[in-house]
Design a protein around this motif. Structure first.
Motif, short mmCIF file in Angstrom:
data_model
loop_
_atom_site.label_atom_id
_atom_site.label_comp_id
_atom_site.label_asym_id
_atom_site.label_seq_id
_atom_site.Cartn_x
_atom_site.Cartn_y
_atom_site.Cartn_z
N GLU A 159 0.82 -1.21 0.00
CA GLU A 159 0.00 0.00 0.00
C GLU A 159 0.85 1.25 0.00
O GLU A 159 0.58 2.22 -0.71
CB GLU A 159 -0.93 0.00 1.22
CG GLU A 159 -2.10 -0.93 1.11
CD GLU A 159 -3.10 -0.71 2.22
OE1 GLU A 159 -4.29 -0.50 1.92
OE2 GLU A 159 -2.69 -0.75 3.38
N VAL A 160 1.89 1.24 0.83
CA VAL A 160 2.76 2.42 0.93
C VAL A 160 3.47 2.69 -0.39
O VAL A 160 3.58 3.84 -0.83
CB VAL A 160 3.78 2.22 2.08
CG1 VAL A 160 4.85 3.29 2.03
CG2 VAL A 160 3.08 2.25 3.42
N ILE A 161 3.95 1.64 -1.05
CA ILE A 161 4.63 1.80 -2.34
C ILE A 161 3.69 2.43 -3.35
O ILE A 161 4.07 3.34 -4.12
CB ILE A 161 5.15 0.44 -2.84
CG1 ILE A 161 6.30 -0.04 -1.95
CG2 ILE A 161 5.62 0.54 -4.29
CD1 ILE A 161 6.76 -1.45 -2.24
N GLU A 162 2.43 2.00 -3.35
CA GLU A 162 1.47 2.56 -4.31
C GLU A 162 1.13 4.01 -3.96
O GLU A 162 0.94 4.83 -4.86
CB GLU A 162 0.21 1.72 -4.35
CG GLU A 162 -0.75 2.14 -5.45
CD GLU A 162 -1.57 0.98 -5.99
OE1 GLU A 162 -2.29 1.20 -6.97
OE2 GLU A 162 -1.47 -0.12 -5.43
N LEU A 163 1.05 4.35 -2.69
CA LEU A 163 0.80 5.73 -2.31
C LEU A 163 1.91 6.65 -2.80
O LEU A 163 1.66 7.79 -3.21
CB LEU A 163 0.66 5.83 -0.79
CG LEU A 163 -0.65 5.31 -0.16
CD1 LEU A 163 -0.57 5.37 1.35
CD2 LEU A 163 -1.84 6.11 -0.65
N GLN A 165 3.60 6.20 -5.45
CA GLN A 165 3.53 6.29 -6.91
C GLN A 165 2.40 7.19 -7.39
O GLN A 165 2.40 7.62 -8.54
CB GLN A 165 3.35 4.87 -7.49
CG GLN A 165 4.57 3.97 -7.29
CD GLN A 165 4.33 2.55 -7.77
OE1 GLN A 165 3.18 2.13 -7.94
NE2 GLN A 165 5.41 1.80 -7.97
N PHE A 166 1.43 7.49 -6.52
CA PHE A 166 0.33 8.37 -6.89
C PHE A 166 0.84 9.79 -7.11
O PHE A 166 1.85 10.21 -6.55
CB PHE A 166 -0.74 8.39 -5.80
CG PHE A 166 -1.58 7.14 -5.76
CD1 PHE A 166 -1.63 6.26 -6.83
CD2 PHE A 166 -2.35 6.85 -4.63
CE1 PHE A 166 -2.41 5.11 -6.78
CE2 PHE A 166 -3.12 5.70 -4.57
CZ PHE A 166 -3.15 4.83 -5.65
N SER A 190 -4.35 10.80 -9.17
CA SER A 190 -4.22 9.59 -9.98
C SER A 190 -5.51 8.79 -9.92
O SER A 190 -6.38 9.03 -9.08
CB SER A 190 -3.05 8.75 -9.46
OG SER A 190 -1.83 9.46 -9.51
N ASP A 191 -5.62 7.82 -10.79
CA ASP A 191 -6.78 6.93 -10.79
C ASP A 191 -6.60 5.91 -9.67
O ASP A 191 -5.74 5.02 -9.75
CB ASP A 191 -6.91 6.23 -12.14
CG ASP A 191 -8.13 5.32 -12.21
OD1 ASP A 191 -8.99 5.43 -11.32
OD2 ASP A 191 -8.21 4.50 -13.15
N THR A 192 -7.40 6.02 -8.62
CA THR A 192 -7.29 5.11 -7.48
C THR A 192 -8.42 4.08 -7.46
O THR A 192 -8.53 3.33 -6.50
CB THR A 192 -7.34 5.92 -6.16
OG1 THR A 192 -8.59 6.62 -6.08
CG2 THR A 192 -6.19 6.91 -6.09
#
Length: 312
Positions: A159-163, A165-166, A190-192
């Motif tokens: 989750e943190v890695i994706e946050l 990347q936003f 970003s598209d979440t």
């Protein structure tokens, strides 16, 4: 990179408790005192269990790590909240915000798993006592604790890695006193919509442990009801009463904060509900186990007697 006429957000503004700052000295004093109690109470449990030989049993070993998780969750949020109360609002970098969210999520997930493991400990002690010593030996417990820490770190890291990347190119105000997951995601441009990790992590860290607890306590209840004597049933139930109280307090706070429908009369209601989980919930372990557990009471009395003897 952000589109034209938009600047990439690197700092978030935490709005805190708007409208209540005429009471900020009262709020600051109250939460500071609660934080001191949280620190002292949980540190006392950690120290007692670490130094007292008669407390070095599986249930208290899990309790020690539950106290560590309580310290982590309160320390990751309350100091910043106190600063926001004094300044009427606060700012935090994008990196700092996500790190706070990460620490909060790790401690909360660890609490959920530890409470589930503690219910299994009670299940073995009551329903299968002959295998308790072989299954709950120090080596197994140490590996289990290490495994839980590794598991929650790996689960939350996705989750943190994706946050990170936003993209954050719009508003930077968060109407909260800390960086919770939903408010941060809402600020992303970003598209979440395809972010399924949060749902998966919630299932693994909250709902599965809760279902496991229900199953174990169902088995425990059936076993206790089969005991012929009233005193035997009472004694068996008393061995898990403290843990059952912790289960009710923990999941009660989660339901109030994250599951209960929002109050239409106040858009900030969830913010104040969060105080139950951030401040009130970490108080539960020292209070419940200090008031309801004879071993903790006895260890505390011995420590106080030793301290008085040393001072005199």
């Amino acid at each position: 990179m952000c589109e034209d006429n938009h600047t990439e957000v690197t700092v978030f503004l935490l709005l805190g408790f708007q409208g209540l700052y005429k009471f900020k000295i009262l709020f600051f004093t109250l939460f500071l005192l609660l934080y001191v109690v949280i620190l002292n109470g949980n540190l006392l449990i950690i120290v007692l269990i670490s130094i007292k030989e008669h407390l070095k049993i599986p249930m208290f070993f899990f309790l020690k790590h539950l106290a560590i998780a309580d310290l982590l969750i309160s320390t990751s949020v309350v100091p910043m909240m106190l600063d926001i109360i004094l300044k009427d609002e606060g700012d935090v970098s994008l990196v700092g915000c996500i790190i706070q969210l990460y620490c909060f999520a790790i401690s909360g997930s660890l609490q959920s798993f530890l409470i589930a493991v503690m219910s299994f400990d009670r299940y073995l002690a009551i329903c299968n006592p002959l295998r308790y010593s072989s299954l709950m030996n120090p080596h197994v417990i140490s590996q289990l604790i290490i495994g839980l820490w590794v598991l929650v770190i790996i689960l939350l890291s996705s989750e943190v890695i994706e946050l990170f990347q936003f993209k954050y190119c719009g508003p930077n105000s968060i109407d909260h006193f800390f960086c919770d997951f939903s408010p941060v995601v809402e600020l992303s441009t970003s598209d979440t919509s395809l972010m399924l990790q949060d749902f998966f992590v919630s299932i693994v860290t909250i709902f599965l442990p809760f279902a496991f607890i229900i199953i174990t306590y169902t088995c425990i209840s059936v076993t206790i009801l089969k005991i012929s004597s009233t005193s035997g049933r009472r004694k068996a139930f008393s061995t898990c009463s403290s843990h059952l109280t912790v289960v009710c307090a923990y999941y009660g706070a989660l339901i109030i904060v994250y599951v209960a429908p929002p109050d239409d009369s106040s858009i900030n209601m969830n913010k104040y509900r969060s105080l139950l989980y951030m401040v009130v919930s970490p108080l539960k372990n020292p209070m419940i186990y200090s008031l309801r557990n004879h071993e903790i009471k006895r260890a505390l009395q011995k420590m106080m007697a030793t301290f008085k003897t040393f001072c005199t």
